[in-house]
Design a protein around this motif. Sequence first.
Motif, PDB file in Angstrom:
ATOM      1  N   LEU A 173       0.712  -1.255   0.045  1.00  0.00           N
ATOM      2  CA  LEU A 173       0.074  -0.119  -0.274  1.00  0.00           C
ATOM      3  C   LEU A 173       1.015   1.053   0.067  1.00  0.00           C
ATOM      4  N   SER A 174       0.821   1.923  -0.986  1.00  0.00           N
ATOM      5  CA  SER A 174       1.616   3.248  -1.263  1.00  0.00           C
ATOM      6  C   SER A 174       0.920   4.513  -0.503  1.00  0.00           C
ATOM      7  N   MET A 175       0.344   4.295   0.628  1.00  0.00           N
ATOM      8  CA  MET A 175      -0.472   5.505   1.328  1.00  0.00           C
ATOM      9  C   MET A 175       0.325   6.153   1.966  1.00  0.00           C
ATOM     10  N   ALA A 176       1.516   5.876   2.500  1.00  0.00           N
ATOM     11  CA  ALA A 176       2.218   6.723   3.190  1.00  0.00           C
ATOM     12  C   ALA A 176       3.812   6.984   2.817  1.00  0.00           C
ATOM     13  N   SER A 177       4.384   7.778   3.415  1.00  0.00           N
ATOM     14  CA  SER A 177       5.850   8.253   2.791  1.00  0.00           C
ATOM     15  C   SER A 177       6.733   7.462   2.770  1.00  0.00           C
ATOM     16  N   TYR A 178       6.928   6.323   3.697  1.00  0.00           N
ATOM     17  CA  TYR A 178       8.038   5.515   3.493  1.00  0.00           C
ATOM     18  C   TYR A 178       7.691   4.091   3.447  1.00  0.00           C
ATOM     19  N   ALA A 179       6.668   3.772   2.856  1.00  0.00           N
ATOM     20  CA  ALA A 179       6.157   2.560   2.762  1.00  0.00           C
ATOM     21  C   ALA A 179       7.081   1.595   1.847  1.00  0.00           C
ATOM     22  N   ASP A 195       7.337  -6.977   6.874  1.00  0.00           N
ATOM     23  CA  ASP A 195       6.323  -7.600   5.970  1.00  0.00           C
ATOM     24  C   ASP A 195       5.341  -7.841   7.173  1.00  0.00           C
ATOM     25  N   LEU A 196       4.418  -6.796   7.554  1.00  0.00           N
ATOM     26  CA  LEU A 196       3.959  -6.798   9.027  1.00  0.00           C
ATOM     27  C   LEU A 196       2.537  -7.180   9.122  1.00  0.00           C
ATOM     28  N   VAL A 197       1.448  -6.928   8.273  1.00  0.00           N
ATOM     29  CA  VAL A 197       0.347  -7.592   8.030  1.00  0.00           C
ATOM     30  C   VAL A 197      -0.047  -7.919   6.850  1.00  0.00           C
ATOM     31  N   THR A 198       0.181  -9.236   6.533  1.00  0.00           N
ATOM     32  CA  THR A 198       0.151  -9.725   5.333  1.00  0.00           C
ATOM     33  C   THR A 198      -1.157 -10.504   5.023  1.00  0.00           C
ATOM     34  N   GLY A 199      -1.605 -10.793   3.782  1.00  0.00           N
ATOM     35  CA  GLY A 199      -2.443 -11.768   3.386  1.00  0.00           C
ATOM     36  C   GLY A 199      -3.808 -11.085   3.735  1.00  0.00           C
ATOM     37  N   ALA A 235       0.101   2.329   9.343  1.00  0.00           N
ATOM     38  CA  ALA A 235       0.832   1.722  10.641  1.00  0.00           C
ATOM     39  C   ALA A 235       2.134   1.204  10.116  1.00  0.00           C
ATOM     40  N   THR A 236       2.094   0.769   8.955  1.00  0.00           N
ATOM     41  CA  THR A 236       3.433   0.098   8.271  1.00  0.00           C
ATOM     42  C   THR A 236       4.462   1.373   8.060  1.00  0.00           C
ATOM     43  N   SER A 237       4.000   2.308   7.688  1.00  0.00           N
ATOM     44  CA  SER A 237       4.903   3.621   7.581  1.00  0.00           C
ATOM     45  C   SER A 237       5.601   4.166   8.738  1.00  0.00           C
ATOM     46  N   ALA A 238       4.693   3.993   9.560  1.00  0.00           N
ATOM     47  CA  ALA A 238       5.085   4.440  11.380  1.00  0.00           C
ATOM     48  C   ALA A 238       6.129   3.433  11.776  1.00  0.00           C
ATOM     49  N   MET A 239       6.007   2.186  11.492  1.00  0.00           N
ATOM     50  CA  MET A 239       6.747   1.299  12.071  1.00  0.00           C
ATOM     51  C   MET A 239       8.250   1.467  11.377  1.00  0.00           C
ATOM     52  N   GLU A 240       8.242   1.963  10.230  1.00  0.00           N
ATOM     53  CA  GLU A 240       9.432   1.908   9.428  1.00  0.00           C
ATOM     54  C   GLU A 240      10.196   3.206   9.928  1.00  0.00           C
ATOM     55  N   GLU A 241       9.496   4.358  10.202  1.00  0.00           N
ATOM     56  CA  GLU A 241      10.063   5.611  10.628  1.00  0.00           C
ATOM     57  C   GLU A 241      10.413   5.410  12.034  1.00  0.00           C
ATOM     58  N   SER A 334      -0.239 -12.930  14.482  1.00  0.00           N
ATOM     59  CA  SER A 334      -0.063 -14.425  14.018  1.00  0.00           C
ATOM     60  C   SER A 334      -0.675 -15.378  15.185  1.00  0.00           C
ATOM     61  N   LEU A 335      -0.996 -16.768  14.660  1.00  0.00           N
ATOM     62  CA  LEU A 335      -1.617 -17.557  15.566  1.00  0.00           C
ATOM     63  C   LEU A 335      -0.576 -17.840  17.099  1.00  0.00           C
ATOM     64  N   ASP A 336       0.475 -17.931  16.832  1.00  0.00           N
ATOM     65  CA  ASP A 336       1.397 -18.161  17.798  1.00  0.00           C
ATOM     66  C   ASP A 336       2.066 -16.924  18.806  1.00  0.00           C
ATOM     67  N   SER A 337       1.704 -15.856  18.184  1.00  0.00           N
ATOM     68  CA  SER A 337       2.247 -14.566  18.994  1.00  0.00           C
ATOM     69  C   SER A 337       1.552 -13.238  18.773  1.00  0.00           C
ATOM     70  N   GLN A 338       1.914 -12.233  19.262  1.00  0.00           N
ATOM     71  CA  GLN A 338       1.041 -11.139  18.991  1.00  0.00           C
ATOM     72  C   GLN A 338       1.834 -10.239  17.892  1.00  0.00           C
ATOM     73  N   SER A 339       2.775 -10.975  17.085  1.00  0.00           N
ATOM     74  CA  SER A 339       3.193  -9.926  16.114  1.00  0.00           C
ATOM     75  C   SER A 339       2.441  -9.995  14.704  1.00  0.00           C
ATOM     76  N   GLY A 340       2.351  -8.788  14.302  1.00  0.00           N
ATOM     77  CA  GLY A 340       1.473  -8.184  13.325  1.00  0.00           C
ATOM     78  C   GLY A 340       0.077  -7.807  13.980  1.00  0.00           C
ATOM     79  N   TYR A 341       0.156  -7.708  15.199  1.00  0.00           N
ATOM     80  CA  TYR A 341      -1.148  -7.166  16.213  1.00  0.00           C
ATOM     81  C   TYR A 341      -1.275  -5.640  15.671  1.00  0.00           C
ATOM     82  N   LEU A 342      -2.387  -5.235  15.294  1.00  0.00           N
ATOM     83  CA  LEU A 342      -2.812  -3.818  15.052  1.00  0.00           C
ATOM     84  C   LEU A 342      -4.065  -3.358  15.690  1.00  0.00           C
ATOM     85  N   GLN A 343      -4.343  -2.430  16.342  1.00  0.00           N
ATOM     86  CA  GLN A 343      -5.514  -1.886  16.903  1.00  0.00           C
ATOM     87  C   GLN A 343      -5.828  -0.391  16.711  1.00  0.00           C
TER      88      GLN A 343
END
Length: 727
Positions: A173-179, A195-199, A235-241, A334-343
Amino acid sequence: MDYGGTGEGSGGSGRGGHHDKKKRYHRHTALQIQILESTFKECPHPDEKTRMQLSRELDLAPRQIKFWFQNRRTQMKAHHERADNCALRVENDKIRCENIVIREALKNLVCPTCGGGPPIGEDCYFDEQKLRFENAQLKEELDRVSSIAAKYIGRPVLQLPPVQPFHMSTLDLSMASYASSRMPMMHGGPSLDLDLVTGSAVGSSSSNINLDHSMFQNPMVPLSDMDKSLMAGIATSAMEEFIRLVQNNEPLWLKTPKDAVETLNLESYKRVFPDRCDSFKNPNVRTEASRVSGVVTMNSLKLVDMFVDSIKWSELFPSIVSRARTIEVLSSGSLDSQSGYLQLMFEELQLLSPLVPTRQLYLLRFVQEIKQGLWAIVDVSYDLPQYNPYSHPRFKVRRLPSGCLIQDMPNGYSKVTWVEHMEVEDVTPINRLYRDFIYTGLAFGAKRWLACLQRACERTASLMTTSHDLGGVIPSSQGKRSMMKLSQRMMTNLCSSINPSNGHQWTSISGMSEFEVRAILYKSTDPGQPNGSVLSASTTIWLPISPQNVFDFFRDSRTRPQWDVLSNQNPVQEVANIAIGTHPGNCISVLRAYTPSQNNMLILQESSTDASGSLVAYCPVDLPAINIAMNGEDPSYIPLLPSGFIITTDGHHEMATKGGPSTATSDPTSDQATTSTGSLVTIIFQIQTNSLPSAKISQESLTTVNNLITNTVHQIKGSINASSTTT
C-alpha cells in the motif's frame, strides 16, 4: 540430478530392434554434475570443441554432453519464467488495488469546510488533474504488465479474479511516505523484515470492539474496508520511521549534558524525513521529541502482552494514562504470538495536576516481532473527527511515530529503547508553574514513560522476594500479595481522581485562600467505595528544595506529625513495611498514629519514586480491614478514599541547561532567569460528601476541604523553612 537422458543405454548403442524396449537413462556422478554446473555458469552454450573436451574429461559421450546442456537451459528458462510470472502478478495486483483506492477517493471526496461535494478551487482542480494523470499512467502500466504476463500464463492478467485492496500485504500500500523505502541494517545485523500485516490478516480478522460508550457523544460508525487499508498502510509507514529513529544516532539525536536522555535534532529530522516538513510550517506548533534506553525487570513477551491490552496498559502507567480504550482490533497477529497485532484505540494522557489539561489521542498501535526476542511497538495518531468529543480547546496534540523497542536479555530482563515524539499547539498559555517542566519535554517525554515502566516492573518483581515484613507482622506470601493489591488500588484511585471520567470539570475556589485551590465532585467507581459522591480538592505549590528532599520529608514517619493535620501532631509508628523496589523509598507501610480517640485506626501508605518524579499516597483504614489483607484474603471491597502528594522537579534547571528561558527564583512567577532547583508539589484531599449520587458541591464541604488544604500547606512551608534555616 539426472540431466541428458540419451536413450542409448550405458554403452551408447540402442539401435535397431531395441526401440520397443524401455529406454535406460544414465545417472551422472556428483563430480560430473559439479563440473558440468561450473561450466554452465561460465558458458550455457558451449561449442563443439568444449563439448569434446568435457566428453574426454568426464568419460561421457559428446551427445550426452549436448543433451545435458539442452535440458539445463530448458530448466533455467522455466524457472525464470515462473519467477517473472509471480513478480508480474504481484505488481499487477498492486496497481489494480491502487487504482481502486484512487477511484474511491475521488468518488467520496468531501469538502472539509461545508461537508458538500468536491470543493471547487484551483488547488482542487490541480489535485484532481494530478490524480487523473496518475490513474492514466497506472492503466498504461497495467496493460503493459498484462500483455507481458499473458506470454507466461496463456491468458491476460485482467481475467484473474479481482483482488480486494484490504486483503493484500500492507507493504504494497503506497498510502504513506516511507512504505516503499528499503530498511537499513540494524547494527550490522541482518536487515529487518517488516512484512507486517500480510495476506488477509487485516481484512478478515474479526472486529473486536471494546468500548465505553460514555466516552463518545455519537454512536460508533463502522470502519470501512478502505479505512482499514489506510490504517494498515499508515501503521506500516510509522513502524519503518520508528525503526529508523531507533537505529540512527547523531546527528539525528543529541545527548543532553545532564543525563542519558536524547533530544531530536529537528534540522536533521527534516533532512531524513522530508515528507514531514509540512509539520514545521505552523509557528505555533512545538515539538516534544526524546529518546532514552534502560533495563526493565520483565521479559519481552510479558511486556508485549500488557501493551496490547488497554486495561493492563492503563494499570501499567496509572500516573500517565488516565483512560485507554480499544476501539477496534484490525489484526490479531499471528497464531502463535502477538506479532502483526494492529488496533485502533483511544488514550488520554495526564500529568498529575489539575493545572495541566489532559491530552486525548486516537492512536494506531502496531506490534511486530523483528526477530526472536526483539519486539517493536509503535503508536501513531489517526484522526477520527466523528469520534472526537474530547478535543480540548486549549491545545491540539498529535503523536508522530513513537513507541519502544524491547530486546530480551539473558537474565529474564529486557532492554527497552523508548522514543516519544509529539507535536503540540498551545491555544492558550500553559500555567506558569508547569511551563518549564512541559517545555523541557519532562512532562510527557520518553524519560517519564521508561521510568514509570521500570518502577511498575520492579513492583511486580517484588512479589517474588521474601523480604517483606517488619517484625513478622505479615505472616505469608499471600498476605503480602493481598496488601500489595490493596495498596495498588489506593494508588490507582488517587491517580484517577485527578482527571475522573464522564467529563467532570474542576471548580476554582482560590478566592478562599492565598493560593489556587480547585475542587471536583465525582461518583466513585471503586468497588470498595460506598455509594455517593466524592469531593476531591487539590492545589499545587512551589518549594525551594529538591524533589528528593521533599519526598523524604513526606514519606518519613518521624516527620509526619509536622504536616499531617489528622494526626494532631501525635507521633506515628511504622508497624509493617513491604519493599516494592530497589530504592528504599519504594515501599508500602502500615502506620499507627497514637491518638486516644482512634485506637482502632491505621494508615495505609505507599511511597514510590523514580527518575520522573515521586508520589506518596495514604488512606485511613480500620484494623479489621488491615487484618483481612494481611491474612491473604481478598481486599477488593475494603473502602478506600486516599489523599496524597505528587512531587516533580520544576524544570527550571533543565530549561537553563538547554539554553531556554527559565523563570525560577524564590518566586516561580518572576521573570528573572536563574538555575535554582525547586519542586512542584500537588496536594490532594478526598472526602465523602453525600450518599446521593446526584448531590452537588455544598459550601460547607468546600470550606472544610479548603481549610484542610490551607492548614496542610502552611505546616509544610513552616517545616520546610525551619529545616532550611537549621541547615
